[in-house]
Every structure is written in C-alpha cells, then in structure tokens.
Design a protein around this motif. Structure first.
Motif, PDB file in Angstrom:
ATOM      1  N   PRO A 126       0.835  -1.215   0.000  1.00  0.00           N
ATOM      2  CA  PRO A 126       0.000   0.000   0.000  1.00  0.00           C
ATOM      3  C   PRO A 126       0.865   1.258   0.000  1.00  0.00           C
ATOM      4  O   PRO A 126       0.514   2.258  -0.630  1.00  0.00           O
ATOM      5  N   PHE A 127       2.011   1.179   0.686  1.00  0.00           N
ATOM      6  CA  PHE A 127       2.924   2.328   0.717  1.00  0.00           C
ATOM      7  C   PHE A 127       3.388   2.684  -0.685  1.00  0.00           C
ATOM      8  O   PHE A 127       3.306   3.844  -1.101  1.00  0.00           O
ATOM      9  N   GLU A 128       3.839   1.675  -1.414  1.00  0.00           N
ATOM     10  CA  GLU A 128       4.343   1.920  -2.769  1.00  0.00           C
ATOM     11  C   GLU A 128       3.273   2.493  -3.683  1.00  0.00           C
ATOM     12  O   GLU A 128       3.523   3.455  -4.426  1.00  0.00           O
ATOM     13  N   SER A 129       2.080   1.911  -3.626  1.00  0.00           N
ATOM     14  CA  SER A 129       1.041   2.397  -4.543  1.00  0.00           C
ATOM     15  C   SER A 129       0.551   3.785  -4.116  1.00  0.00           C
ATOM     16  O   SER A 129       0.247   4.626  -4.974  1.00  0.00           O
ATOM     17  N   ALA A 130       0.529   4.056  -2.795  1.00  0.00           N
ATOM     18  CA  ALA A 130       0.109   5.380  -2.337  1.00  0.00           C
ATOM     19  C   ALA A 130       1.118   6.450  -2.744  1.00  0.00           C
ATOM     20  O   ALA A 130       0.743   7.558  -3.161  1.00  0.00           O
ATOM     21  N   MET A 131       2.417   6.104  -2.646  1.00  0.00           N
ATOM     22  CA  MET A 131       3.465   7.040  -3.070  1.00  0.00           C
ATOM     23  C   MET A 131       3.304   7.361  -4.542  1.00  0.00           C
ATOM     24  O   MET A 131       3.343   8.529  -4.952  1.00  0.00           O
ATOM     25  N   GLU A 132       3.138   6.312  -5.328  1.00  0.00           N
ATOM     26  CA  GLU A 132       3.019   6.483  -6.766  1.00  0.00           C
ATOM     27  C   GLU A 132       1.807   7.340  -7.108  1.00  0.00           C
ATOM     28  O   GLU A 132       1.888   8.224  -7.967  1.00  0.00           O
ATOM     29  N   ALA A 133       0.688   7.064  -6.444  1.00  0.00           N
ATOM     30  CA  ALA A 133      -0.543   7.795  -6.729  1.00  0.00           C
ATOM     31  C   ALA A 133      -0.379   9.279  -6.397  1.00  0.00           C
ATOM     32  O   ALA A 133      -0.734  10.152  -7.195  1.00  0.00           O
ATOM     33  N   LEU A 134       0.208   9.549  -5.234  1.00  0.00           N
ATOM     34  CA  LEU A 134       0.348  10.935  -4.786  1.00  0.00           C
ATOM     35  C   LEU A 134       1.326  11.721  -5.658  1.00  0.00           C
ATOM     36  O   LEU A 134       1.022  12.824  -6.130  1.00  0.00           O
ATOM     37  N   LEU A 135       2.514  11.140  -5.892  1.00  0.00           N
ATOM     38  CA  LEU A 135       3.496  11.824  -6.726  1.00  0.00           C
ATOM     39  C   LEU A 135       2.956  12.000  -8.142  1.00  0.00           C
ATOM     40  O   LEU A 135       3.141  13.043  -8.766  1.00  0.00           O
ATOM     41  N   GLY A 136       2.277  10.963  -8.626  1.00  0.00           N
ATOM     42  CA  GLY A 136       1.716  11.028  -9.978  1.00  0.00           C
ATOM     43  C   GLY A 136       0.719  12.169 -10.106  1.00  0.00           C
ATOM     44  O   GLY A 136       0.725  12.913 -11.090  1.00  0.00           O
ATOM     45  N   LYS A 137      -0.121  12.319  -9.100  1.00  0.00           N
ATOM     46  CA  LYS A 137      -1.136  13.366  -9.114  1.00  0.00           C
ATOM     47  C   LYS A 137      -0.480  14.750  -9.102  1.00  0.00           C
ATOM     48  O   LYS A 137      -0.888  15.654  -9.844  1.00  0.00           O
ATOM     49  N   VAL A 138       0.534  14.912  -8.256  1.00  0.00           N
ATOM     50  CA  VAL A 138       1.235  16.205  -8.185  1.00  0.00           C
ATOM     51  C   VAL A 138       1.869  16.546  -9.532  1.00  0.00           C
ATOM     52  O   VAL A 138       1.756  17.676 -10.031  1.00  0.00           O
ATOM     53  N   ARG A 139       2.491  15.531 -10.149  1.00  0.00           N
ATOM     54  CA  ARG A 139       3.118  15.776 -11.451  1.00  0.00           C
ATOM     55  C   ARG A 139       2.078  16.098 -12.514  1.00  0.00           C
ATOM     56  O   ARG A 139       2.311  16.934 -13.400  1.00  0.00           O
ATOM     57  N   GLU A 140       0.933  15.429 -12.385  1.00  0.00           N
ATOM     58  CA  GLU A 140      -0.119  15.611 -13.387  1.00  0.00           C
ATOM     59  C   GLU A 140      -0.716  17.015 -13.304  1.00  0.00           C
ATOM     60  O   GLU A 140      -0.936  17.682 -14.320  1.00  0.00           O
ATOM     61  N   LEU A 141      -0.967  17.473 -12.090  1.00  0.00           N
ATOM     62  CA  LEU A 141      -1.667  18.752 -11.913  1.00  0.00           C
ATOM     63  C   LEU A 141      -0.726  19.948 -11.856  1.00  0.00           C
ATOM     64  O   LEU A 141      -1.175  21.088 -12.019  1.00  0.00           O
ATOM     65  N   GLY A 142       0.556  19.689 -11.608  1.00  0.00           N
ATOM     66  CA  GLY A 142       1.464  20.802 -11.372  1.00  0.00           C
ATOM     67  C   GLY A 142       2.245  21.239 -12.591  1.00  0.00           C
ATOM     68  O   GLY A 142       2.434  20.493 -13.532  1.00  0.00           O
ATOM     69  N   THR A 143       2.695  22.513 -12.554  1.00  0.00           N
ATOM     70  CA  THR A 143       3.641  22.978 -13.558  1.00  0.00           C
ATOM     71  C   THR A 143       4.906  23.406 -12.818  1.00  0.00           C
ATOM     72  O   THR A 143       4.814  24.007 -11.742  1.00  0.00           O
TER      73      THR A 143
END
Lengths: 268, 92
Positions: free
Chosen positions: B39-56
C-alpha cells in the motif's frame, strides 16, 4: 498529529531554515552569510557529484572484469569438453553461472545508480541557478531594506534556498550510499578473486581449471615429442627400438592425433 | 501553492488540488504508520503522480519555500519514516 506526509515534511524543512535565520539580529547579515555558505555548499555538491561519477566508473570496470572472467570460463569449458573432460567443463560452467548472477545483480544496481547520477547533475545545475537567483535577490532586498516587507522577502528567499540545499544534500547522500553499497559488492568479488575462488584477470596466478587444462595439454606435447622421436628412430634404428621394448607403438597413433588437438587447444 | 517532490523540484498547483492531494496523502500516511510495503508503494506512486499531473514546474530563478514537501520517488518505507520521525536526514 493529523497532518499527512506533505505537511509534516514541509514543517521539518521550515523549522531548519528558521533556526538558521534566528541566529542573526540583522537579517541582512543572514543574507550575506547565507550566500557565502551557499557557495561553499555548491562546491561540496559539485565534488559530491564528481565522487559519485568516479565510483560509478569503478563499478563499471569491475563489471568488465567479471564479464571477461565469464567469457574466459566459457572458453575453458569448451576446451575441457574437447579434451573429453566433462567434469572440468561442468566446473567451469558452474563458476561461470555464479559470475553471471553477480553481473546481473551489479548491472541492475549500476543502472539505478546511473539514474541517480543523472538526476544529481540536473539538480546541481538547478541549485546553481537558485544560488544565482538568491545573489540577485539579496542585493535587491538589501537596497530596499527600509521597507518592512523586506523581512518577509528575506524569509522567503532564505527558506526557498535552504529547502533546495536540503533537497540536493539528501540526493547526494542517497547516491553516495548507493555507491558505497556497490563498492562493497565489488570488493567482495575482489576478495573472492584473491582467495582463488575466481580467476585473477591479471593472469598472475592461475586458477585450478587452467592448471589442469595446461597439464593435459603439456602431457599431449610430451606425447607428441615422444611420437616424433619414435618416428625418427623407426627410420634409422628400427631394430634397436623393437628389440628394446618388444611391444609395438602402432596403437598409439590415435592418441597422438588427440595430443595434437590438446596442444592446439592449450595454446589458444 | 507550491509542492516540492524531493529530487525533482518544485511544482505550482491550484489550491483546489489540495482536496484530492490530501486524500491521497492520508492513504500514504496510513500505509507508513501501518508499515505496509505494498500500500505504501502504490500510495506514493498515486500521490506523486497526481502532483506531477496537476502541477507545472516552478521556474528555477524563483526562490520560494514550498507549502508541501514530498519524499523522492522510489524512497523506501524506512527512508520516509526516518524523514518524518526526525530532521536528522535533512542536511542543514
């Protein structure tokens, strides 16, 4: 403790920056002192990146050595098979399999290290730009210091840069840990080589497979010479030979041609 | 707001993104506290992925502290725990 990971981590970074900022009565001093410190840190970062590159190259050499060793063992296995020594061939292939495992393992770690190094180079360039930005900004802030907002600006710029520094510092630490791990692995292989479990690629000491193959080959060379002598003798002093031993050497011809193969194999 | 992913840099996001990020962050925090690897790995991936997706990305010449900081991608569970439990890992 309701805070998540994101908030807690930013608080930790902020408290570090604030502690450093609190040391000075006049924040303008902080700016100058901090810039000096940044330049020193930048030097350290550059050195850190260079160190990681050096270690990475060392691991690369180590892997090349292992690859050579693996190729050599494969050649030895082939030679041993030609000589009809399946036991030796098996031994050589078993050792080779061992080395191949180590190479595969080192290789994946090597690749992740390479990734870290590329990232570090990028980060240190970014840090350079930030330090440069800090230098410009600090002059502006100092010039307008009379304004109360300068205080806030100083805080921002300082926190921003110290966060960047902390980030790069951590990246370097991680890369250095990784290289230390790889170095340890590589020197473990070195020790194996020294203990003779693996071959020494410098060729100064011979491993037992090589020794056995060579003794087989030199045995062949002796047979070869004997056969040649016998042929010479059979021309001139055929009688003496025949009376000397009473047994015929005719049956040896097959073995002699085998010996030729051995000798060729041994010289290769 | 500005979010830093350690080892990657700072990204600028809309404040509205926080709702979504908080949800993912709480999942990450729970996985860290429970010490569960997957769960740690998938949560990290989800969170970082979201930040990269929404951020500039924040331009490099800007010097701003981040509102939020996230561990580097592929950090281990232990590394993240160390980051949260003390400031010893962060060089001054």
């Amino acid at each position: 403790m309701a805070d998540g990971v994101m908030k807690r981590m930013s608080l930790i970074f902020k408290s570090k920056a604030n502690k450093a900022l609190d040391k000075y009565e006049d924040p303008r001093e902080t700016l100058d002192y901090s810039y000096q410190k940044q330049m020193e840190l930048l030097q350290k970062v550059r050195r850190g990146v260079a160190d990681v590159a050096t270690s990475r190259k060392r691991v690369e050499l180590q892997m090349k050595k292992l690859q050579q060793e693996s190729d050599k063992l494969e050649g030895q296995a082939r030679k041993a098979l030609e000589l009809g020594r399946e036991d030796l061939a098996r031994e050589a292939l078993t050792r080779r399999a061992n080395i191949v495992t180590q190479i595969t393992d080192l290789n994946s770690q090597y690749e992740s290290l390479q990734g870290q190094e590329e990232n570090l180079v990028r980060q240190s360039k970014q840090l350079e730009s930030k330090v440069e930005a800090f230098r410009t900004q600090k002059e502006t802030i100092k010039a307008t210091y009379t304004a109360a907002q300068a205080q806030a600006q100083i805080g921002e710029a300082f926190s921003g840069i110290s966060e960047e520094m902390g980030d790069v510092g951590m990246a370097i630490q991680r890369a250095q840990d990784k290289t230390a791990q790889l170095q340890a692995r590589a020197s473990a292989v070195d020790e194996l080589m020294a203990s003779g479990a693996l071959d020494d690629p410098t060729g100064l000491s011979k491993d037992d497979i090589t020794r056995q193959l060579e003794s087989l080959s030199s045995g062949g060379a002796v047979d070869d010479q004997l056969a040649q002598m016998k042929q010479e003798l059979s021309g001139g002093e055929k009688k003496a030979l025949e009376s000397g031993s009473g047994t015929s050497y005719a049956g040896k011809t097959d073995e002699i041609s085998d010996a030729d193969v051995l000798k060729d194999g041994g010289a290769a | 707001m500005i979010v830093r992913i350690l080892g990657e840099g700072q990204l600028v996001l809309d404040k509205e993104a926080l709702v979504e990020l908080n949800k993912l962050d709480n999942e990450l925090m729970a996985a860290v506290e429970a010490g569960q690897q997957e769960p740690f790995e998938s949560a990290m991936e989800a969170l970082l992925g979201k930040v990269r997706e929404l951020g500039t990305p924040l331009p490099v010449e800007e010097l701003k502290p981040s509102d939020f900081i996230l561990p580097a991608a592929h950090s281990s569970l232990d590394e993240v725990r160390d980051l949260l439990s003390s400031d010893g890992l962060i060089p001054g």
